[in-house]
Design an enzyme around this catalytic site. Structure first.
Site, PDB file in Angstrom:
ATOM      1  N   LYS A 113       0.818  -1.212   0.000  1.00 29.00           N
ATOM      2  CA  LYS A 113       0.000   0.000   0.000  1.00 29.00           C
ATOM      3  C   LYS A 113       0.859   1.273   0.000  1.00 29.00           C
ATOM      4  CE  LYS A 113      -4.069  -2.146   0.653  1.00 29.00           C
ATOM      5  NZ  LYS A 113      -3.681  -3.584   0.647  1.00 29.00           N
TER       6      LYS A 113
HETATM    7  C1  LIG Z   1      -4.232  -4.637   0.153  1.00 25.25           C
HETATM    8  C2  LIG Z   1      -3.432  -5.863   0.089  1.00 25.25           C
HETATM    9  C3  LIG Z   1      -3.683  -6.850  -0.876  1.00 25.25           C
HETATM   10  C4  LIG Z   1      -4.847  -6.756  -1.855  1.00 25.25           C
HETATM   11  O1  LIG Z   1      -4.654  -5.734  -2.804  1.00 25.25           O
HETATM   12  P1  LIG Z   1      -5.898  -5.190  -3.673  1.00 25.25           P
HETATM   13  O2  LIG Z   1      -5.372  -4.040  -4.430  1.00 25.25           O
HETATM   14  O3  LIG Z   1      -6.937  -4.786  -2.661  1.00 25.25           O
HETATM   15  O4  LIG Z   1      -6.360  -6.304  -4.518  1.00 25.25           O
HETATM   16  C5  LIG Z   1      -2.857  -7.954  -0.913  1.00 25.25           C
HETATM   17  N1  LIG Z   1      -1.839  -8.094  -0.024  1.00 25.25           N
HETATM   18  C6  LIG Z   1      -1.574  -7.178   0.914  1.00 25.25           C
HETATM   19  C7  LIG Z   1      -0.457  -7.411   1.864  1.00 25.25           C
HETATM   20  C8  LIG Z   1      -2.344  -6.020   1.000  1.00 25.25           C
HETATM   21  O5  LIG Z   1      -2.069  -5.113   1.930  1.00 25.25           O
END
Ligand SMILES: *Cc1c(COP(=O)(O)O)cnc(C)c1O
Length: 497
Positions: A113
């Protein structure tokens, strides 16, 4: 370049407007009216660039109302100043044969993120300057764990912004919870919600579109926006690292210019994998995008049958950031693959909110299946994959990444398609030390969260990320808990209005 809405294709707004506003008035998501296209020569020219320049090259094509100076300041603010623990920002590591891992977890909160949320506040401040004439932007976030902390870190003490984060009380890992409850900063608030992530996300969406609430904010010279992946400013930074990974593979000699690759993405809200779809539409030679799900495999079912049905059991798994039954960004894919028919999208989304399900036409399904494959992974397989990957290659992965790696192995076995592949690693294994240690066969009984970090370090001879170690000495500052029904009251209270 202008943007329109998935639920009203007559709308036209600039990039900065789309970012400042977050979501369209009628509840649709902003999408580019046209996807820009990059030639192979242009992609080749990005190989010699550092990550910041690769980022600017992609952003320039989408954020056409940002000046060159603004783009430079945004990108340097996000990826400069040693905020990331890797000089390459998002390095691509060859693990074995055609298996390459794109490490997206070198940012300040140790999850992918950060790739978007370190940049978003900068895009948002520029966008507010252009559109919101001096208003304070209130960022409202529903988080399944990683977004919340990454947004708090990104927005903390950013002028003219406030940030409120809601997380499901039993839906995040102890480390994720500690990361959020210890958050510092004058403009931040954090609150637990009695419910799961979908409850938190639906409630946040309802608050966003509630006219009375918006009016009350406007009286105080405030304006809502969103840092969830429904905001275009979250998606566009993610397109960058797919180009960057391709450049890395070119640089490493694993492929030559124009060679197709496959990409495997551990998926929740469908934001990360959708960014890859945009990269492909722009001309990046990606053959298949493989959508990897955990036990909450609603997307596997949808991509296989065309039937999206959230009337099913919800599982709390060891990959909590993927415990999602409403993948908001899928709406954008349906719009692009379904002939940009916003009336059709509006119908599907109404059906989703009324009946919890929708079915797409055969034609739309086959358009999607041209680009996407899907697979899912049980909890036992997550553990087995972490163990096997470490045993075979001394490469340590977290639970989310393990979902993707297992889905990749299954995909290759099922289809025989073994093109060079990029698998997204979305979190540091240290963020989920307990699961990772257990997977490796270590005894975790009676260990504190931080003992586990040390134990994992000893067991694997790897270094824990500094930001996670530092949490040990921080005081808990946020203890609020509320029901889903009282979230709007909580918003007023936290904002003092
Ligand atoms: C948010 C997240 C995901 C999923 O990503 P999306 O963009 O919501 O599909 C997968 N792995 C981790 C560690 C995340 O923080």
């Amino acid at each position: 370049m202008l943007y329109t809405s998935t639920r009203n294709n007559q709308i036209r707004v600039t990039a900065s407007r789309a970012i400042a506003q977050g979501i369209s008035e009628e509840g649709g998501l902003f999408v580019p009216c046209e996807v820009p296209s990059f030639s192979l020569e242009k992609i080749a020219s990005m190989v010699a660039m550092p990550y910041t320049e690769r980022a600017k090259t992609v952003l320039r094509a989408y954020l056409t109302d940002f000046t060159e100076e603004e783009l430079t300041a945004c990108v340097e603010g996000a990826y400069g100043h040693q905020k990331f623990t890797s000089e390459k920002i998002a390095p691509t590591v060859n693990v074995e044969g055609n298996e390459n891992i794109l490490e997206l977890w070198h940012g300040p909160t140790c999850a992918f993120k950060d790739m978007a949320l370190q940049l978003l506040p900068h895009l948002m401040t520029v966008s507010a300057r252009k559109n919101a004439d001096g208003k304070t932007i209130v960022i409202l976030v529903a988080t399944s764990g990683d977004t919340g902390k990454a947004a708090l870190e990104g927005f903390k003490d950013v002028d003219k912004t406030k940030i409120l984060v809601f997380y499901p009380v039993d839906g995040v890992s102890p480390m994720q919870k500690l990361q959020m409850t210890t958050q510092e900063g004058e403009n931040v608030a954090v609150c637990a919600i009695k419910g799961n992530f979908d409850d938190a996300q639906s409630a946040v969406k309802a608050i966003f579109t509630d006219a009375a609430i918006k009016e009350r904010l406007a009286e105080k010279n405030m304006l809502f926006s969103s840092a969830n992946s429904i905001n275009w400013g979250r998606l566009v930074p993610q397109i960058v690292y797919y180009f960057s990974a391709y450049c890395d593979l070119l640089e490493q000699g694993s492929i030559t210019l124009g060679d197709p690759i496959n990409v495997v993405v551990p998926t929740g809200n469908f934001g990360n994998i959708l960014a890859c779809y945009y990269a492909k539409r722009m001309g990046l030679p990606v053959k298949t995008m493989v959508c990897a799900s955990n036990a909450n495999n609603i997307l596997t079912d949808f991509l296989t049958t065309g039937d999206y049905d959230k009337n099913r059991a919800f599982y709390t798994t060891t990959s909590p950031s993927m415990d999602i039954l409403i993948s908001s960004n899928l709406e954008r894919l349906l719009y692009h693959c379904g002939g940009e028919d916003s009336a059709m999208i509006d119908e599907l989304m109404q059906s989703l909110s009324q009946d919890g399900r929708y079915t797409v036409s055969e034609k739309l399904l086959s358009a999607i299946q041209k680009d996407f494959a899907a697979g899912c992974c049980s909890e036992e397989d997550v553990f087995a994959t972490i163990r096997q990957q470490f045993k075979d290659d001394r490469y340590l992965i977290d639970t989310h990444t393990a979902v993707a790696v297992k889905t990749y192995f299954d995909y290759v076995k099922r289809t025989g398609d073994d093109l060079p592949t990029v698998i997204d690693a979305t979190a540091s294994p240290y963020k989920f030390s307990k699961s990772v240690l257990s997977a490796l066969g270590e005894d975790v009984t009676a260990l504190s969260e931080f003992d586990m970090v040390d134990a994992l370090s000893r067991a694997t001879d790897t270094e824990p990320p500094a930001p996670l170690k530092a949490l040990q000495d921080k005081a808990v500052r946020h203890r609020e808990v509320c029901d889903r029904e009282s979230m709007s009251e909580m918003v007023f209270r936290l904002l003092n209005i």
